[in-house]
Design an enzyme around this catalytic site. Structure first.
Site, PDB file in Angstrom:
ATOM      1  N   CYS A   1     132.981  74.362   6.096  1.00  0.00           N
ATOM      2  CA  CYS A   1     133.056  73.499   4.903  1.00  0.00           C
ATOM      3  C   CYS A   1     133.510  72.101   5.321  1.00  0.00           C
ATOM      4  CB  CYS A   1     134.023  74.121   3.895  1.00  0.00           C
ATOM      5  SG  CYS A   1     133.946  73.408   2.245  1.00  0.00           S
TER       6      CYS A   1
ATOM      7  N   GLU B   1     151.203  72.493  16.465  1.00  0.00           N
ATOM      8  CA  GLU B   1     151.121  71.905  15.130  1.00  0.00           C
ATOM      9  C   GLU B   1     151.477  70.422  15.151  1.00  0.00           C
ATOM     10  OE1 GLU B   1     149.917  72.999  12.390  1.00  0.00           O
ATOM     11  OE2 GLU B   1     149.501  75.025  13.096  1.00  0.00           O
TER      12      GLU B   1
ATOM     13  N   GLN C   1     147.158  64.546  12.853  1.00  0.00           N
ATOM     14  CA  GLN C   1     146.418  63.307  13.096  1.00  0.00           C
ATOM     15  C   GLN C   1     145.634  63.324  14.412  1.00  0.00           C
ATOM     16  OE1 GLN C   1     146.468  61.157  10.653  1.00  0.00           O
ATOM     17  NE2 GLN C   1     148.199  61.993   9.508  1.00  0.00           N
ATOM     18  N   THR C   2     145.389  64.504  14.974  1.00  0.00           N
ATOM     19  CA  THR C   2     144.691  64.596  16.257  1.00  0.00           C
ATOM     20  C   THR C   2     143.666  65.723  16.203  1.00  0.00           C
ATOM     21  OG1 THR C   2     146.670  63.851  17.451  1.00  0.00           O
ATOM     22  CG2 THR C   2     144.964  64.919  18.755  1.00  0.00           C
TER      23      THR C   2
ATOM     24  N   LEU D   1     148.080  59.617  22.310  1.00  0.00           N
ATOM     25  CA  LEU D   1     147.924  60.407  21.088  1.00  0.00           C
ATOM     26  C   LEU D   1     148.215  59.590  19.837  1.00  0.00           C
ATOM     27  CD1 LEU D   1     149.364  64.009  21.663  1.00  0.00           C
ATOM     28  CD2 LEU D   1     147.056  63.354  21.022  1.00  0.00           C
ATOM     29  N   GLY D   2     148.969  58.503  19.981  1.00  0.00           N
ATOM     30  CA  GLY D   2     149.307  57.688  18.818  1.00  0.00           C
ATOM     31  C   GLY D   2     150.342  58.351  17.926  1.00  0.00           C
ATOM     32  N   TYR D   3     150.699  57.640  16.848  1.00  0.00           N
ATOM     33  CA  TYR D   3     151.722  58.157  15.924  1.00  0.00           C
ATOM     34  C   TYR D   3     152.927  58.660  16.720  1.00  0.00           C
ATOM     35  CZ  TYR D   3     147.856  58.057  12.578  1.00  0.00           C
ATOM     36  OH  TYR D   3     146.797  57.665  11.803  1.00  0.00           O
TER      37      TYR D   3
ATOM     38  N   CYS E   1     125.914  74.394   3.556  1.00  0.00           N
ATOM     39  CA  CYS E   1     126.071  75.284   2.400  1.00  0.00           C
ATOM     40  C   CYS E   1     125.067  76.436   2.423  1.00  0.00           C
ATOM     41  CB  CYS E   1     125.936  74.501   1.105  1.00  0.00           C
ATOM     42  SG  CYS E   1     127.210  73.226   0.883  1.00  0.00           S
TER      43      CYS E   1
ATOM     44  N   TYR F   1     154.081  71.807   5.201  1.00  0.00           N
ATOM     45  CA  TYR F   1     152.893  72.365   5.841  1.00  0.00           C
ATOM     46  C   TYR F   1     153.227  72.930   7.218  1.00  0.00           C
ATOM     47  CZ  TYR F   1     149.039  72.595   9.022  1.00  0.00           C
ATOM     48  OH  TYR F   1     148.195  73.038  10.010  1.00  0.00           O
TER      49      TYR F   1
ATOM     50  N   ASP G   1     146.523  71.928   4.266  1.00  0.00           N
ATOM     51  CA  ASP G   1     146.191  70.728   5.030  1.00  0.00           C
ATOM     52  C   ASP G   1     144.871  70.179   4.503  1.00  0.00           C
ATOM     53  OD1 ASP G   1     144.249  72.462   6.019  1.00  0.00           O
ATOM     54  OD2 ASP G   1     144.613  71.953   8.124  1.00  0.00           O
TER      55      ASP G   1
ATOM     56  N   CYS H   1     126.700  79.316   4.190  1.00  0.00           N
ATOM     57  CA  CYS H   1     128.093  79.549   3.825  1.00  0.00           C
ATOM     58  C   CYS H   1     128.262  80.900   3.125  1.00  0.00           C
ATOM     59  CB  CYS H   1     128.601  78.431   2.914  1.00  0.00           C
ATOM     60  SG  CYS H   1     130.304  78.677   2.351  1.00  0.00           S
TER      61      CYS H   1
END
Length: 349
Positions: free
Chosen positions: A189, A34, A39-40, A77-79, A196, A117, A135, A199
């Site tokens: 989605c 998680e 952000q990945t 990975l950043g952040y 659609c 989350y 999310d 779906c």
């Protein structure tokens, strides 16, 4: 339970992604996935997950590692606050929970870097706790399914969607349901050009009926990113290179970089030499400019970095506060921002 959850679970049984963290109930590994996937994209995060679980098979191994090693493994990975929080949380688990991963929502939520989350995702997947996740994928599915125009980037909107997600949660299998609705948003989605026509929820989708699929979910608006101009001094002397470690209160905290002169706009090298810090770092010793490299802009979520690297050679280095000389062939051992990694890779060609 509702027809919608039955449809989602049936779709998930056929179309859901087979991912390693979905084959375990180990809360440590679920938590690790998680944090990495914040952000990945899954395609990028999977390799990091595998490296982290190989190097740190349990929370005790992660807690015992030095922060530099964790940041180095995270590189790309950043952040980076995610990695620092991951490390701090592992140490909290060892210190406050006796090395056992918390088994309640409140306990998981108390860990550094864990929000509602992430706590809900871990508790539902590991313990089948009745916790609904919200999310980006869930926002999109619910906003389209019920044609909701409440902005998701407002407090009222987040509260309304959280309530709706709880109402939709399938209490028979909350963990599997959460994975189903998230995968449905990621694969079916999708943000742009959702299919659609195939779906299974199309007959119940109010946004499809109203022709508003492309407008859902609604966001109030983003703050435009600010520009920053970074002028790096790549200083070498014989087989040594000068580096420094970024402090707290800004991007890339704890990572290593070259001495940096940040300016308010594009600045030529001659002007940089008049900066008092330039003189403090290079002193009165002779130095030679080998060349300058301007990289394409480096886009972060809220900042655009314009970077220029000036290669400088000097016969010997002047001791300066906060600067460290390291063997040039060991630069790869240090955790550095992706921006510097791009520069070093281009410099090798």
């Amino acid at each position: 339970m509702g027809v919608v959850s039955d449809i989602l679970l049936d779709w998930y049984s056929r179309e859901g992604r087979d991912l390693p963290w979905r084959r375990t109930r180990d809360p440590y590994r679920i938590w690790l996935s998680e944090v990495i996937l914040q952000q990945t994209r899954v395609a990028q995060g999977l390799a990091y997950y595998e490296r982290f679980t190989q190097r740190f098979p349990d929370v005790a191994a992660l807690a015992a590692a030095p922060e530099d090693e964790v940041l180095k493994l995270w590189q790309g990975l950043g952040y980076y606050s995610r990695a620092r929080n991951l490390h701090a949380a592992a140490r909290r688990i060892v210190h406050d929970f006796g090395g056992a991963f918390p088994a309640t929502f409140e306990g998981v939520r108390s860990l550094p870097g864990v929000g509602d989350y992430t706590a809900a995702a871990i508790c539902s997947a590991a313990y089948d706790a009745p916790c609904a996740v919200v999310d980006g994928n869930v926002y999109r599915v619910l906003a389209r399914l019920y044609d909701l125009d409440t902005p998701i980037d407002t407090v009222a909107g987040q509260r309304a969607f959280a309530d709706l997600a709880r109402a939709e949660l399938d209490l028979r299998c909350p963990g599997r349901y959460n994975q189903a609705i998230m995968d449905f948003g990621a694969l079916q989605c999708t943000p742009a050009s959702p299919d659609c026509g195939t779906c299974p929820l199309s007959g119940r989708c109010l946004a499809l009926a109203a022709g508003t699929v492309g407008c859902r979910p609604v966001k109030r608006g983003k703050t435009p990113p600010r520009d920053r101009w970074f002028n790096y001094l790549h200083i070498t002397s014989r087989d040594q290179t000068v580096v420094c470690r970024r402090g707290a209160g800004d991007i890339w905290q704890g990572l290593y970089e070259f001495p940096l002169l940040e300016t308010d706009a594009v600045t030529d090298f001659l002007t940089l030499t008049r900066d008092p810090r330039f003189e403090a770092w290079l002193g009165s010793v002779p130095w030679r400019l080998l060349g300058s490299v301007t990289l394409p802009k480096h886009q972060l979520s809220h900042q655009t970095i314009h970077a220029v690297f000036h290669r400088i050679e000097t016969p010997h280095l002047t001791p300066a506060a906060a600067l460290t000389a390291v063997p040039s062939d060991t630069l790869g051992d240090y955790a550095i921002p992706r921006l510097l990694e791009r520069y070093l890779m281009s410099n090798q060609r």
